[in-house]
Scaffold this motif. Structure first.
Motif, PDB file in Angstrom:
ATOM      1  N   LEU A   1     -23.548 102.438 -46.346  1.00  0.00           N
ATOM      2  CA  LEU A   1     -23.793 103.649 -45.559  1.00  0.00           C
ATOM      3  C   LEU A   1     -25.270 104.019 -45.457  1.00  0.00           C
ATOM      4  N   GLY A   2     -26.128 103.121 -45.928  1.00  0.00           N
ATOM      5  CA  GLY A   2     -27.567 103.333 -45.763  1.00  0.00           C
ATOM      6  C   GLY A   2     -28.122 104.511 -46.528  1.00  0.00           C
ATOM      7  N   ASN A   3     -27.430 104.886 -47.603  1.00  0.00           N
ATOM      8  CA  ASN A   3     -27.879 105.992 -48.455  1.00  0.00           C
ATOM      9  C   ASN A   3     -28.035 107.301 -47.665  1.00  0.00           C
ATOM     10  N   THR A   4     -27.092 107.536 -46.775  1.00  0.00           N
ATOM     11  CA  THR A   4     -27.149 108.736 -45.942  1.00  0.00           C
ATOM     12  C   THR A   4     -27.166 110.013 -46.784  1.00  0.00           C
ATOM     13  N   ALA A   5     -27.870 111.016 -46.260  1.00  0.00           N
ATOM     14  CA  ALA A   5     -27.938 112.311 -46.942  1.00  0.00           C
ATOM     15  C   ALA A   5     -27.070 113.348 -46.237  1.00  0.00           C
ATOM     16  N   ARG A   6     -26.229 112.948 -45.293  1.00  0.00           N
ATOM     17  CA  ARG A   6     -25.468 113.905 -44.478  1.00  0.00           C
ATOM     18  C   ARG A   6     -24.302 114.557 -45.237  1.00  0.00           C
ATOM     19  N   PHE A   7     -24.039 114.086 -46.441  1.00  0.00           N
ATOM     20  CA  PHE A   7     -22.927 114.643 -47.221  1.00  0.00           C
ATOM     21  C   PHE A   7     -23.427 115.433 -48.430  1.00  0.00           C
ATOM     22  N   SER A   8     -24.708 115.705 -48.475  1.00  0.00           N
ATOM     23  CA  SER A   8     -25.298 116.274 -49.689  1.00  0.00           C
ATOM     24  C   SER A   8     -24.767 117.660 -50.034  1.00  0.00           C
ATOM     25  N   GLU A   9     -24.174 118.372 -49.048  1.00  0.00           N
ATOM     26  CA  GLU A   9     -23.644 119.705 -49.341  1.00  0.00           C
ATOM     27  C   GLU A   9     -22.303 119.665 -50.064  1.00  0.00           C
ATOM     28  N   TYR A  10     -21.679 118.477 -50.117  1.00  0.00           N
ATOM     29  CA  TYR A  10     -20.372 118.356 -50.757  1.00  0.00           C
ATOM     30  C   TYR A  10     -20.528 117.972 -52.230  1.00  0.00           C
ATOM     31  N   PRO A  11     -19.760 118.599 -53.118  1.00  0.00           N
ATOM     32  CA  PRO A  11     -19.813 118.234 -54.543  1.00  0.00           C
ATOM     33  C   PRO A  11     -19.506 116.749 -54.722  1.00  0.00           C
ATOM     34  N   LEU A  12     -20.244 116.105 -55.610  1.00  0.00           N
ATOM     35  CA  LEU A  12     -20.132 114.646 -55.780  1.00  0.00           C
ATOM     36  C   LEU A  12     -19.290 114.271 -56.986  1.00  0.00           C
ATOM     37  N   TRP A  13     -18.320 113.405 -56.733  1.00  0.00           N
ATOM     38  CA  TRP A  13     -17.566 112.723 -57.782  1.00  0.00           C
ATOM     39  C   TRP A  13     -17.973 111.263 -57.683  1.00  0.00           C
ATOM     40  N   ILE A  14     -18.733 110.796 -58.651  1.00  0.00           N
ATOM     41  CA  ILE A  14     -19.315 109.462 -58.585  1.00  0.00           C
ATOM     42  C   ILE A  14     -18.603 108.501 -59.532  1.00  0.00           C
ATOM     43  N   ALA A  15     -18.316 107.302 -59.037  1.00  0.00           N
ATOM     44  CA  ALA A  15     -17.739 106.240 -59.867  1.00  0.00           C
ATOM     45  C   ALA A  15     -18.869 105.326 -60.311  1.00  0.00           C
ATOM     46  N   ASN A  16     -19.083 105.251 -61.600  1.00  0.00           N
ATOM     47  CA  ASN A  16     -20.135 104.388 -62.158  1.00  0.00           C
ATOM     48  C   ASN A  16     -19.707 104.030 -63.578  1.00  0.00           C
ATOM     49  N   PHE A  17     -19.094 102.873 -63.715  1.00  0.00           N
ATOM     50  CA  PHE A  17     -18.438 102.514 -64.968  1.00  0.00           C
ATOM     51  C   PHE A  17     -19.423 102.131 -66.066  1.00  0.00           C
ATOM     52  N   GLY A  18     -19.014 102.426 -67.295  1.00  0.00           N
ATOM     53  CA  GLY A  18     -19.771 102.018 -68.467  1.00  0.00           C
ATOM     54  C   GLY A  18     -20.960 102.895 -68.793  1.00  0.00           C
ATOM     55  N   THR A  19     -21.087 104.038 -68.124  1.00  0.00           N
ATOM     56  CA  THR A  19     -22.235 104.912 -68.381  1.00  0.00           C
ATOM     57  C   THR A  19     -21.787 106.361 -68.557  1.00  0.00           C
ATOM     58  N   PRO A  20     -20.913 106.647 -69.520  1.00  0.00           N
ATOM     59  CA  PRO A  20     -20.393 108.009 -69.664  1.00  0.00           C
ATOM     60  C   PRO A  20     -21.509 109.040 -69.830  1.00  0.00           C
ATOM     61  N   GLY A  21     -21.479 110.058 -68.956  1.00  0.00           N
ATOM     62  CA  GLY A  21     -22.456 111.127 -69.034  1.00  0.00           C
ATOM     63  C   GLY A  21     -23.804 110.809 -68.417  1.00  0.00           C
ATOM     64  N   ARG A  22     -24.015 109.563 -67.968  1.00  0.00           N
ATOM     65  CA  ARG A  22     -25.316 109.178 -67.415  1.00  0.00           C
ATOM     66  C   ARG A  22     -25.131 108.326 -66.158  1.00  0.00           C
ATOM     67  N   PRO A  23     -24.381 108.782 -65.184  1.00  0.00           N
ATOM     68  CA  PRO A  23     -24.134 107.953 -64.005  1.00  0.00           C
ATOM     69  C   PRO A  23     -25.364 107.831 -63.111  1.00  0.00           C
ATOM     70  N   TYR A  24     -25.426 106.718 -62.423  1.00  0.00           N
ATOM     71  CA  TYR A  24     -26.436 106.568 -61.371  1.00  0.00           C
ATOM     72  C   TYR A  24     -25.880 107.263 -60.136  1.00  0.00           C
ATOM     73  N   ILE A  25     -26.685 108.121 -59.513  1.00  0.00           N
ATOM     74  CA  ILE A  25     -26.211 108.827 -58.325  1.00  0.00           C
ATOM     75  C   ILE A  25     -27.165 108.579 -57.158  1.00  0.00           C
ATOM     76  N   PRO A  26     -26.618 108.479 -55.940  1.00  0.00           N
ATOM     77  CA  PRO A  26     -27.468 108.303 -54.761  1.00  0.00           C
ATOM     78  C   PRO A  26     -28.457 109.456 -54.620  1.00  0.00           C
ATOM     79  N   SER A  27     -29.572 109.190 -53.975  1.00  0.00           N
ATOM     80  CA  SER A  27     -30.675 110.152 -53.923  1.00  0.00           C
ATOM     81  C   SER A  27     -30.356 111.423 -53.131  1.00  0.00           C
ATOM     82  N   ALA A  28     -29.286 111.402 -52.329  1.00  0.00           N
ATOM     83  CA  ALA A  28     -28.928 112.599 -51.556  1.00  0.00           C
ATOM     84  C   ALA A  28     -28.484 113.747 -52.464  1.00  0.00           C
TER      85      ALA A  28
END
Length: 324
Positions: free
Chosen positions: A137-164
């Protein structure tokens, strides 16, 4: 304090929600729908099961970008039927492109989100994972107003999140969790905050049960004590003594005596005793007569009073009035 939660679908078969709740699982997301026609066969059971044991519940839709977003929104709404005030906002699971271009996926996903927000009055949560967001999705920022639920396994409490986004709300950190009451593996999640933070995602009061802690628990305890159920000093810790008093309160109010402070118990706790209007002062005719000044409204009032009194009573009054 990150709160533990899970997300499930028919893949987990029949979940024993009481057993799951006993393991400090505070919330759960159940798959409701996928695409324009598919409905998860276990959704109704999971939706009712979470509520019955005081787990804060949420429902999610697996988005198919190749299908009409309005029809997908309709499928979700008809399946879930009602998002209650004590439920989490709806969730859009966006993790495939169905062979569509990034612009099509983005526009259609936003359309689903807009429809759901308009229909439910709740801003939906967006679920995705970093590589899909950035690579597809080209790291779009058009969804930044929506709360983020991010899937990033093996990193409890320290997920990598897109810059938006600057913050994550939920983090799915494992797809191979195990819990008693669930056959096979289950996805594990953390909420980025405590119980009071989770309360802020809801429109109504959060369901509470033994093991909960926070200001919202202290509020409930204060209401319980104000109703005459003595649990000691409200301390924000929902322990055995608080549960016993909740059960006693539920019994007194003819509610389900499960020790869980759900919507009905919250409602009963928040009701105040109806105010009783002060009793009117007794009429003293002597004082009334002393204030007589021959005003038109006073003459009219006396004529009305005379019309209400039986003639025999008036005659006796006149006799007593005239006697020396």
């Amino acid at each position: 304090m990150a709160l533990l939660g899970i997300d499930i679908s028919a893949y987990q078969e029949d979940v024993n929600w009481a057993t799951v709740a006993s393991q400090s699982v505070f919330y759960g997301f159940a798959k409701a729908t996928e695409g324009v026609t598919s409905r998860d066969e276990k959704f109704a059971r999971n939706w009712a099961g979470m509520r019955s044991v005081g787990i804060v519940r949420g429902a999610y839709h697996f988005f198919r970008p190749g299908r009409d977003p309005a029809q997908q929104a309709d499928n979700f709404l008809k399946t879930v039927q009602t998002i209650e005030d004590f439920d989490l906002p709806p969730v859009l699971d966006l993790e495939i492109n169905d062979g569509q271009s990034a612009s099509v996926v983005i526009d259609r996903a936003l359309k689903w989100l807009e429809i759901i927000e308009a229909k439910t009055g709740r801003k939906p949560i967006l679920y995705t994972y970093p590589s899909f967001w950035e690579d597809k999705l080209g790291n779009t920022a058009r969804f930044s107003e929506y709360p983020l639920w991010i899937a990033n396994f093996g990193t409890p409490g320290r997920p990598y999140i897109p810059s938006a986004w600057k913050l994550w709300v939920f983090h799915q950190y494992s797809e191979s969790g195990t819990l008693r009451g669930i056959v096979g593996n289950v996805d594990l999640n953390q909420f980025n905050g405590d119980l009071d933070g989770l309360q802020k995602l809801l429109k109504g009061r959060i369901p509470l049960r033994q093991g909960c802690e926070g200001n919202v628990v202290q509020e409930m305890q204060s209401l319980l004590k104000a109703q005459g159920f003595d649990l000691g000093t409200p301390d924000g810790d929902f322990g055995p003594k608080t549960k016993a008093q909740v059960v006693a309160f539920q019994k007194a109010k003819s509610l389900l005596t499960d020790g869980i402070v759900g919507a009905a118990t919250w409602s009963a706790l928040q009701k105040t005793s109806p105010s009783v209007p002060p009793a009117p002062l007794p009429i003293d005719l002597i004082n009334v007569c002393k204030s007589y000044r021959g005003a038109a409204h006073q003459d009219s009032s006396l004529r009305w009073l005379q019309s209400q009194i039986p003639k025999s009573t008036l005659d006796e009054f006149a006799r007593r009035w005239r006697q020396p």
